[in-house]
Design an enzyme around this catalytic site. Structure first.
Site, short mmCIF file in Angstrom:
data_model
loop_
_atom_site.label_atom_id
_atom_site.label_comp_id
_atom_site.label_asym_id
_atom_site.label_seq_id
_atom_site.Cartn_x
_atom_site.Cartn_y
_atom_site.Cartn_z
N ASN A 1 -10.65 36.88 25.13
CA ASN A 1 -10.26 35.77 26.02
C ASN A 1 -10.89 34.46 25.55
OD1 ASN A 1 -8.51 36.46 28.46
ND2 ASN A 1 -9.90 38.21 28.37
N ILE B 1 -23.05 41.65 37.18
CA ILE B 1 -22.93 41.21 38.57
C ILE B 1 -23.87 40.03 38.73
CG2 ILE B 1 -23.43 41.85 40.96
CD1 ILE B 1 -22.46 44.68 40.23
N HIS C 1 -10.11 38.73 35.68
CA HIS C 1 -10.28 40.14 36.03
C HIS C 1 -8.99 40.88 35.71
CE1 HIS C 1 -12.01 43.58 38.04
NE2 HIS C 1 -10.84 43.75 38.65
C1 GAR Z 1 -10.98 41.56 29.74
O1 GAR Z 1 -9.95 42.49 29.98
C2 GAR Z 1 -11.46 40.96 31.05
O2 GAR Z 1 -10.44 40.76 31.99
C3 GAR Z 1 -12.41 42.02 31.54
O3 GAR Z 1 -13.10 42.43 30.38
C4 GAR Z 1 -12.25 42.28 29.25
C5 GAR Z 1 -12.98 41.45 28.24
O4 GAR Z 1 -12.27 41.38 27.05
N1 GAR Z 1 -13.31 41.50 32.53
C6 GAR Z 1 -13.76 42.21 33.56
O5 GAR Z 1 -13.49 43.38 33.72
C7 GAR Z 1 -14.65 41.45 34.51
N2 GAR Z 1 -14.75 42.12 35.77
P1 GAR Z 1 -12.59 40.25 25.98
O6 GAR Z 1 -14.10 40.32 25.71
O7 GAR Z 1 -11.79 40.65 24.78
O8 GAR Z 1 -12.18 38.94 26.54
#
Ligand code: GAR
Length: 215
Positions: free
Chosen positions: A14, A92, A109
């Site tokens: 992201n 958290i 999320h």
């Molecule tokens: C993503 O899917 C994000 O939505 C999730 O972790 C992943 C991170 O991926 N976040 C959560 O679950 C927060 N509660 P990334 O490091 O490739 O962006």
């Protein structure tokens, strides 16, 4: 130009999408720093390669959540951010930390909140047999995975999906909606009132809700 600080815990895809949007000229922000709670987060290397200042504050070095959050806030605040962007930041956060960044703390999320807060969202969506799943960008409040919703994207759950295929479909949408949400913030177009977000200006209606799409 608004200053943002991105917090990550892992691969940082992201974060990559935000950097790519900035580089493409479609996200008018200064990415002042990328900070991780894990020294080995793969995203730190990508950010450094993109010329962005990186830091880590290792949560394992602190006796409790409050002390870690205080050290993290101190690290963040040296960059004077208008917005702190949680991009796969898997901690958290204490009430004090969230209050300190009230109105300038965003999270993504991987579910259509308020469904499936917490972990393993794709597994739980499959177990429940939902036909529509997706992702949400929201302002952060002290309750876990809760707060005024900025934008959501929905995807179909297909017969034969497993956790990995569903996660990949949702992740493609995450990479689309997070830059959009941060763009609106950067443009000063997000107004929060009574726990709801309004996107002001041209084409705001409808833009805030992304229709289901399969690509
Ligand atoms: C993503 O899917 C994000 O939505 C999730 O972790 C992943 C991170 O991926 N976040 C959560 O679950 C927060 N509660 P990334 O490091 O490739 O962006």
């Amino acid at each position: 130009m608004k200053n943002i600080v991105i917090l990550i815990s892992g691969r940082g895809s992201n974060m990559d999408a935000l950097i790519a949007a900035r580089d493409a000229g479609t996200l008018p922000v200064n990415i002042a720093a990328v900070i991780s709670n894990r020294p080995d987060a793969a995203g730190l290397e990508t950010a450094a390669r993109a010329g962005i200042v990186t830091h880590y504050v290792d949560h394992r070095g602190f006796a409790d959540r409050e002390r870690f959050d205080a050290a993290l806030a101190e690290c963040i605040d040296q960059f004077d951010p208008d917005l702190v962007v949680l991009a796969g930041f898997m901690r958290i956060l204490s009430d004090g930390f969230v209050r300190h960044y009230a109105g300038r703390l965003m999270n993504i999320h991987p579910s259509l909140l308020p469904a499936f807060p917490g972990l393993h969202t794709h597994r739980r969506a499959l177990a429940e047999g939902v036909r529509i799943h997706g992702c949400t960008v929201h302002f952060v409040t002290p309750a876990l995975d809760h707060g005024p919703i900025v934008i959501q994207a929905a995807v179909p759950v297909l017969d034969g999906d497993d956790e990995a295929s569903l996660a990949a479909r949702v992740l493609r949408e995450e990479h689309r909606i997070y830059p959009q949400a941060v763009r609106w913030f950067a443009q000063g177009r997000l107004v929060v009132a009574d726990g709801r977000v309004r996107v002001t200006g041209e084409q705001a209606e409808g833009a805030a809700l992304v229709a289901p799409q399969e690509r």
